[in-house]
Design a protein around this motif. Sequence first.
Motif, PDB file in Angstrom:
ATOM      1  N   HIS A  14       0.806  -1.264   0.102  1.00 29.17           N
ATOM      2  CA  HIS A  14      -0.026  -0.027   0.039  1.00 29.17           C
ATOM      3  C   HIS A  14       0.949   1.184  -0.004  1.00 29.17           C
ATOM      4  N   THR A  15       0.643   2.134  -1.075  1.00 27.49           N
ATOM      5  CA  THR A  15       1.530   3.430  -0.910  1.00 27.49           C
ATOM      6  C   THR A  15       0.723   4.605  -0.596  1.00 27.49           C
ATOM      7  N   PHE A  16       1.482   5.807  -0.595  1.00 26.73           N
ATOM      8  CA  PHE A  16       0.986   7.186  -0.208  1.00 26.73           C
ATOM      9  C   PHE A  16      -0.229   7.384  -1.108  1.00 26.73           C
ATOM     10  N   ALA A  17       0.086   7.038  -2.460  1.00 32.01           N
ATOM     11  CA  ALA A  17      -0.491   7.545  -3.906  1.00 32.01           C
ATOM     12  C   ALA A  17      -1.984   6.606  -3.845  1.00 32.01           C
ATOM     13  N   ASP A  18      -1.934   5.370  -3.058  1.00 31.35           N
ATOM     14  CA  ASP A  18      -3.211   4.913  -2.939  1.00 31.35           C
ATOM     15  C   ASP A  18      -4.093   5.331  -2.092  1.00 31.35           C
ATOM     16  N   ARG A  19      -3.774   6.338  -1.115  1.00 35.39           N
ATOM     17  CA  ARG A  19      -4.542   7.110  -0.278  1.00 35.39           C
ATOM     18  C   ARG A  19      -5.433   6.269   0.643  1.00 35.39           C
ATOM     19  N   ASN A  20      -6.733   6.151   0.341  1.00 34.38           N
ATOM     20  CA  ASN A  20      -7.616   5.559   1.344  1.00 34.38           C
ATOM     21  C   ASN A  20      -7.932   3.973   0.649  1.00 34.38           C
ATOM     22  N   LYS A  21      -7.580   3.710  -0.330  1.00 35.65           N
ATOM     23  CA  LYS A  21      -7.712   2.492  -0.959  1.00 35.65           C
ATOM     24  C   LYS A  21      -7.629   0.890  -0.147  1.00 35.65           C
TER      25      LYS A  21
END
Length: 638
Positions: A505-512
């Motif tokens: 999980h990355t920062f770009a995925d936000r609340n995914k």
Amino acid sequence: MTKVNRFIQFNDEMVDVNQMLLYERIGRALSDAPFLELTERKLMEIRPAEGGISMSVYWRHRPDHIMHGGRLSDIYLLTAGFWRHFSVPEWVSYRLSYRTHPLRKFAEELLLLIEEFRLIDATIKERAGTEEAFQIRKEVMLRFHKDHFTINYQKGFVADALLNMMYISLNEGMHTSIPKEWSYGPGTIPLPIDHIHTALSFAYDAKSTKDSRLVAERIIALLEEQLEEDLLHQYYAIGDALNEKIIPFHYHEGMKDAESGEGEVKETIEEVFRSFHRENKSESGVHLEFELEHGRSGKGDGSNAVEGHEDAQIEEMGKGSSKGDQSEKRSDEERDAKKGNNSQLHADQSFGPEHLNVVYEERAIQIKDEYENKKKIIAWRENQKPFVRSFVDEMKKRIEQKREEKREGLVKGRLSSKLTTMMIDERPRPFYRKNIPSTQLDAVFGLLVDGSASMADKLDETKQAVLLFHDVLRELQIQHEITSYYEDANYATKESQPNVFELMHTFADRNKDDSLSIMSFDANEDNRDGFAIRWMTKRLLTRQEQHKFLLVFSDGEPSAFGYAQNGVLDTREAVVEAEKLGVTVIHLFLSAEETTVEQRAVFTMMFGNKSAASDSVEQFTDQILRILRKTLSIVINQ
């Protein structure tokens, strides 16, 4: 990652990493060399090619004040004595002159013994604060040489006994209890002890390495006809790395004055170290697959030129990579290969000297067993739902209470209902303001999960803990990143150590919702903790949030190619560097058994007081909630 339980543990002694870092900082300060690395070996050493020095293990297992003073004396001697006041050309010339001499080892160690005596005296005069450590060194080493003199004298190791005698004579004076009638062999050839003492007395007036060399040469001249055997033991290793290969120094890049020779001679150890450091900084790493020992940027002499002719056949074709050349498209295989090569990154100096040959890859974790994992996710989330709900409600209540608080006694703001202060106080402050912070917490989390092979027996419990971490932060809308890290031991070599960061999980995925990625986590090979911590720290520093937390889930000590010995120290350095940059590092030890005292001591060395341990796999989720509760409380209360 965890240690193998062998029948006998050889040299399984842990060093105090905080103390080692202290010694390293002292050495760097005295030498004015921020790149200098410190290790511990059998004897004091200097290693220019590695940019490091070593203090001796001789000081271990002694009373604390003696061990500390002895280690400090090693560092003082190396970085304040030999560093700037030892002539490398004189030493190299001296070694070459005795290369084929039957007393070669004795000659080399004798010069270093005299230089040690000279440089200790010079260092004390330059830095009076070093005298206490050198006094401890003198007392301990005198006992050592007296004991060994007796043993060597009785066993007939004449060269060793002579070296012991000269150390005692230099530090206690020439009128010591050394046998005056000392004969070699059957007793027919008396050794010239008085003449040796006379020659040795000139060491008190030595001001340079050249002066010490003259003293050593006089003593060798007195003994070379009478000694038949060289030294049996080694007492000094300082000069081992300084040889004829150091001077002249081989440059690997073109020089400004290419036709003027190899450049000026390196006079001191400091210059040698800085030259190696510059070369290593610009040329180290796996991106160099070859090396030019005598590269020149001057004009060619044309000796290899071949006359051309019009009938010459084309033997080889090359294709450029210019973007403007669209005459022929590359194949799909070529494009894929190029894309694969670009995905590998090379570690630079910022990752630390232990990782200069590391190549690493950042890739999204591959989803697998989707159907089975979905069933597990549903079951685990159902079990964890009460914990997640109660924790989130607790945090929201704390945030709400913080919002309702107000600051009173202000000179401006809203007028308070308590107006008596205007009549009583000389300088009334009847105003107040409400605290209305953002409902979203100003924090960001990075989670590193150890992907080494030793995690195989606790994969499900680790996944449940990571899933709980992910769900709680998603509910609170806190940005976070989850990554597993490992080193591919099957392809690790001295020149290249491939590492992989699998992004769940990355920062770009936000609340995914990346629960399937978390469930696809698997155990692999080795782990390089210090490298991983520096990698995640860099990513956290790009974030704008005020509070940055880095969590490390691991199950033991770091272990990777060429990293086992210095892994604990390097991890501690990485943690200290992150803390200085404002990133709070927290460690959770994942164990299927109760943690031992030794294990807790190691984790405290690496992570300080921010290390937690679970005594069983069932406690992983409890520890996660406890860590999140503490960290988020810090955010809310500020």
